[in-house]
Structure formats: C-alpha cells, structure tokens
Scaffold this motif. Structure first.
Motif, PDB file in Angstrom:
ATOM      1  N   VAL A 276     -10.000  -4.726   4.866  1.00 41.44           N
ATOM      2  CA  VAL A 276      -9.237  -5.165   6.036  1.00 41.44           C
ATOM      3  C   VAL A 276      -8.091  -4.200   6.316  1.00 41.44           C
ATOM      4  O   VAL A 276      -7.818  -3.852   7.474  1.00 41.44           O
ATOM      5  N   LEU A 277      -7.428  -3.731   5.266  1.00 42.61           N
ATOM      6  CA  LEU A 277      -6.310  -2.804   5.444  1.00 42.61           C
ATOM      7  C   LEU A 277      -6.774  -1.496   6.076  1.00 42.61           C
ATOM      8  O   LEU A 277      -6.112  -0.960   6.978  1.00 42.61           O
ATOM      9  N   ARG A 278      -7.905  -0.978   5.641  1.00 41.24           N
ATOM     10  CA  ARG A 278      -8.422   0.269   6.226  1.00 41.24           C
ATOM     11  C   ARG A 278      -8.778   0.081   7.697  1.00 41.24           C
ATOM     12  O   ARG A 278      -8.532   0.963   8.524  1.00 41.24           O
ATOM     13  N   CYS A 279      -9.348  -1.060   8.021  1.00 42.17           N
ATOM     14  CA  CYS A 279      -9.702  -1.326   9.420  1.00 42.17           C
ATOM     15  C   CYS A 279      -8.451  -1.376  10.297  1.00 42.17           C
ATOM     16  O   CYS A 279      -8.442  -0.839  11.411  1.00 42.17           O
ATOM     17  N   LYS A 299       2.507  -9.213  10.441  1.00 39.75           N
ATOM     18  CA  LYS A 299       2.335 -10.422   9.630  1.00 39.75           C
ATOM     19  C   LYS A 299       1.086 -10.323   8.758  1.00 39.75           C
ATOM     20  O   LYS A 299       1.100 -10.715   7.578  1.00 39.75           O
ATOM     21  N   LEU A 300       0.005  -9.797   9.316  1.00 40.99           N
ATOM     22  CA  LEU A 300      -1.225  -9.647   8.539  1.00 40.99           C
ATOM     23  C   LEU A 300      -1.055  -8.603   7.444  1.00 40.99           C
ATOM     24  O   LEU A 300      -1.533  -8.785   6.312  1.00 40.99           O
ATOM     25  N   ILE A 301      -0.371  -7.502   7.754  1.00 39.47           N
ATOM     26  CA  ILE A 301      -0.099  -6.481   6.738  1.00 39.47           C
ATOM     27  C   ILE A 301       0.694  -7.092   5.580  1.00 39.47           C
ATOM     28  O   ILE A 301       0.440  -6.813   4.397  1.00 39.47           O
ATOM     29  N   THR A 362       1.013   1.727   0.925  1.00 39.82           N
ATOM     30  CA  THR A 362       0.654   1.771   2.348  1.00 39.82           C
ATOM     31  C   THR A 362       1.213   0.563   3.083  1.00 39.82           C
ATOM     32  O   THR A 362       1.723   0.675   4.209  1.00 39.82           O
ATOM     33  N   VAL A 363       1.129  -0.602   2.453  1.00 40.17           N
ATOM     34  CA  VAL A 363       1.659  -1.825   3.066  1.00 40.17           C
ATOM     35  C   VAL A 363       3.155  -1.695   3.322  1.00 40.17           C
ATOM     36  O   VAL A 363       3.655  -2.017   4.409  1.00 40.17           O
ATOM     37  N   ILE A 364       3.884  -1.203   2.333  1.00 43.55           N
ATOM     38  CA  ILE A 364       5.339  -1.076   2.479  1.00 43.55           C
ATOM     39  C   ILE A 364       5.687  -0.066   3.567  1.00 43.55           C
ATOM     40  O   ILE A 364       6.641  -0.263   4.334  1.00 43.55           O
ATOM     41  N   GLU A 365       4.916   1.006   3.669  1.00 40.30           N
ATOM     42  CA  GLU A 365       5.170   1.995   4.721  1.00 40.30           C
ATOM     43  C   GLU A 365       5.026   1.368   6.103  1.00 40.30           C
ATOM     44  O   GLU A 365       5.850   1.606   7.001  1.00 40.30           O
ATOM     45  N   LYS A 384      10.891 -10.103   6.785  1.00 44.69           N
ATOM     46  CA  LYS A 384      10.409 -11.130   5.866  1.00 44.69           C
ATOM     47  C   LYS A 384       9.323 -10.570   4.951  1.00 44.69           C
ATOM     48  O   LYS A 384       9.266 -10.904   3.757  1.00 44.69           O
ATOM     49  N   GLY A 385       8.470  -9.720   5.501  1.00 41.34           N
ATOM     50  CA  GLY A 385       7.428  -9.119   4.683  1.00 41.34           C
ATOM     51  C   GLY A 385       7.991  -8.223   3.597  1.00 41.34           C
ATOM     52  O   GLY A 385       7.528  -8.254   2.448  1.00 41.34           O
TER      53      GLY A 385
END
Length: 425
Positions: A276-279, A299-301, A362-365, A384-385
């Motif tokens: 999902v992250l790559r997409c 929000k999804l990330i 990658t998420v934090i970026e 919040k994330g």
C-alpha cells in the motif's frame, strides 16, 4: 434552560459597543421531548404532502440543531426516537415516501449526536441482516433525493454485520437443482461497500465505515481481505484526480483504507502495508491540488506507520510524577534515584531487541512534508501522525524526528532574500 447575560462596557468606544450584551445559553435538558414525539408520530399522515413534509423536516432540524454543542443531552431520548422511526422503516405497510422521510429524521439525529454514538442504538440481531441488505439492494445510488436513506442503511449494515456467527450460516441453500439462486451474504455486502465507496455523495463516508467493520471480521479477512486491498490499489492506480467524480472515488477508497488500517489487527495487515505504501508513493497524492485528498493521504500514511511499528509505551516519555509536593518530598532519595535510572535501562533493553522497518523512515518523511502543507487540516493530521509514530520509536530515533521537526521552525533564507537583507543594511 439557564440564560446568563453579561454587559460589557467599553470606555471611549462607540455607543453600540458599550451597550453590547453577550449572552451565554446553557441548556439543561431536552425540553422539546413531547413536541418531538408528536412530530415523529405525525409522519404517517404528512409523508405524502410535499409542503407538510418539508415543514416537518425543517422543524425537526431546528429542534436538533439547538443541541449541536450539547448533544449528550439527547442521550436519554435517543432510544425512543430511534425506535419510533425504525418502526416506520420496518413495517411492510409503510410506503416508500414514509420510509425515506423516517431515514431523513434518523440522519438528522446521527448528525447532531455523531454517528459513532448513534450506531450503537441501531438493531444488530441476526434477523436484521437480511432485511437491511434487501432494503439496501432496492436503493438507487444515483437518486439525489434519498441519499439519507442510503447513508443510514450503510451505517445500519455496519453494525448488523458484526454478528458473532460465520456469515455462511445465513446463506441457507444458494442453489436449487444446480441453478444458483442468490449470492452469499458475504459477497453481497462486499459488493454494496464497493459500489458506495465510488459515489459522489455522503453515503461514501458511511461505506468506508462499513468496510472497516466488515473486512475485520475473522471469516471475511481470511477470504476477502487480500482481494479487497487489491481492488482498492487498482482503483487508486487507475484513477486520475482530474475531475470531481474521480476525486470523490479516490477519497472513498482512501477513507476505507485509513479506517481499515485503524481498526484492523496489526498481524493481519502488516504483510500488506509495504504494498500500500509503494502504491501511495507512486500516486504522489501529496502534490494533489485537493486538500481533502492530501489530508486523507497523510492520515493513511500515519496508519501505515503505526502498522509497521509494534504498539509500545515509550519508556523515555515525560514522567510528570505526583502533583502533591508533600508526596514528592516523602519519596526517599534512594527510591527516587532508582526510579530515575530504571527508565533508561529499560529503554536500552527495548532498543536492542527492537528492529525498526525501513519503511518507517519513508513514512516519517511524508509526514514531515505534511507539516509544511498550506492547509491547516493537513498540517494538523500530519502533526498527530508525527506524535503517534514517534511515541513508538526508540529514544535515539525519536530524537532525530524531534530534530527534524525543530528544523521546520528555522527561517530559510533564499539567495534573493540574503541580497535584499544586505542591501537594506
């Protein structure tokens, strides 16, 4: 209802400002109970008259809107209001106009009280699944006049599908003499959810709630979770956010994924999170011109980042201690010293045994990019994330994230700005 008035005098100001009266209204209870009961009871007589129907809806909205800031005052009365309205929808003698009018009233109640609280009042017995699904199948997704009916039915189905039995037990005999009579319950509910995730009105939001409840069932997630995620990612990849309809389609699918990764179990979703992250990275939704898409993307990330990390309570978090000075002074010095050392030791032990997936970086970026968004709702969701993801990191990595956040406060001076500053000096 208690009403307090305070007069504000403004010396030296205009006369109107000096005579201004600030009124604060505090409601003490649901004072329109009898009026509301009479209004709901009159629906069978007025549902055919368009003018009377509109007047009744407007009157009910005025009553309910008074409790927008104090919706908890409605709680003692929600059960009987819901029961009266649902009786109209369940009755076989109720014409379609009465059914739709009843669902309009139910939607007003859920909007004021909040759908999360209101959903708990909807019947969710085994006997409710088939009638709700049958009523849902008779609705027209393109009918703009009855969207409240579809919205409430999707919420109702979200609760009804949580029955603690395998859904295959409700199917009965699906075939007769080798001919397939109807589809299984599981397939029908999934088809309804997919259909309404792609519509352009409010039932799309209720469909995402249905997905989060339905796809996390033990029997459904083993059979259909992978297929649903594949359908969702295919829809995201093939949809271009160039038209309003496609933007709404993306919004519905992203909402469903965000709620699914929020309510689903980590062990079930961890294997799908990297895909999902790559997409999402390939779609580059952070550059979308629609704030709604950027918000749900962030929000999804965030939910993906929490899926990658194990739930844990950071030992390095701030310890407030006791609010009482006497209690703090009563603690022996040796005990206080031991308490100060133990969190650090515990943190080191956890850090050594815990491996952080590469995808977390990658998420934090992406979340840090969201902090710089021009829309407040996007920045708020990203903030919040950052807080939630950082709370699950070891102290050393958490320090790096905090440092990156602090860098956002530094004033970045471009070469042109430096030249202008030098010229002014």
């Amino acid at each position: 209802m208690a009403l307090s008035e305070t007069e504000n005098g403004c010396p030296g100001g205009e006369e109107e400002e000096a005579d201004a009266i600030v009124k604060t209204c505090v409601l003490g209870g649901f004072s329109e109970s009898s009026e509301t009961r009479t209004l709901i009871g009159s629906l069978p007589e007025i549902h055919e008259a368009e003018r009377a129907r509109e007047v009744a809806i407007d009157k009910f909205k005025v009553i309910m809107d008074r409790y927008q800031e104090q919706p908890h005052l409605l709680d003692p009365h929600l059960e009987w209001m819901t029961e009266m309205l649902l009786n109209f929808t369940r009755s076989e003698n109720s014409p379609p106009s009465l059914v739709h009018l009843s669902f309009k009233f139910l939607f007003v109640i859920s909007k004021v009280r909040g759908y999360k609280v209101f959903m708990q009042l909807l019947p969710h017995e085994v006997s409710d699944v088939h009638p709700v699904l049958e009523l849902m199948s008779r609705q027209d997704p393109k009918d703009l006049e009855t969207w409240e009916t579809r919205y409430m039915l999707l919420l109702w189905l979200s609760v009804a599908c949580l029955i603690p039995f395998d859904l295959s037990r409700l199917d009965g005999h699906l075939e007769s003499e080798g001919v397939k009579i109807r589809e299984p319950i599981m397939e029908r509910i999934l088809a309804v959810a997919k259909t309404y995730l792609l519509v352009s009105d409010s039932p799309r939001d209720a469909a995402s709630v249905l997905v989060s409840k339905f796809m996390t069932r033990p029997d459904v997630k083993h059979k259909r979770l992978g297929d649903f995620l594949d359908w969702s990612l295919t829809t995201i990849s093939q949809t271009n956010a160039h038209s309003v309809i496609e933007i709404m389609m993306l919004d519905g699918v992203l909402q469903s994924l965000a709620k699914l990764f929020k309510h689903g179990k980590r062990d079930d979703l961890l294997q799908y999170a990297p895909i999902v992250l790559r997409c999402l990275e390939q779609k580059q939704l952070s550059e979308s011109s629609e704030a709604k898409l950027r918000k749900i993307y962030v929000k999804l990330i965030q939910r993906l980042g929490l899926t990658f990390l194990k739930p844990r309570l950071a030992a390095w978090r701030y310890q407030r201690g006791s609010r009482s000075i006497a209690a703090n002074l009563a603690v022996p010095y040796a005990a206080a010293a031991a308490a100060a050392v133990s969190p650090e030791t515990e943190t080191q032990e956890q850090d050594e045994d815990y491996d952080i997936p590469e995808e977390v970086e990658t998420v934090i970026e992406h979340l840090l990019v969201g902090l710089k968004d021009k829309e407040t709702v996007v920045r708020w969701s990203a903030a919040k994330g950052i807080g939630r993801v950082t709370g699950r990191l070891p102290q050393e990595l958490a320090d790096d994230v905090v440092g990156s956040v602090l860098d956002c406060f530094r004033k970045r001076i471009t070469p042109g700005m430096e030249a202008a500053s030098h010229w002014q000096n």
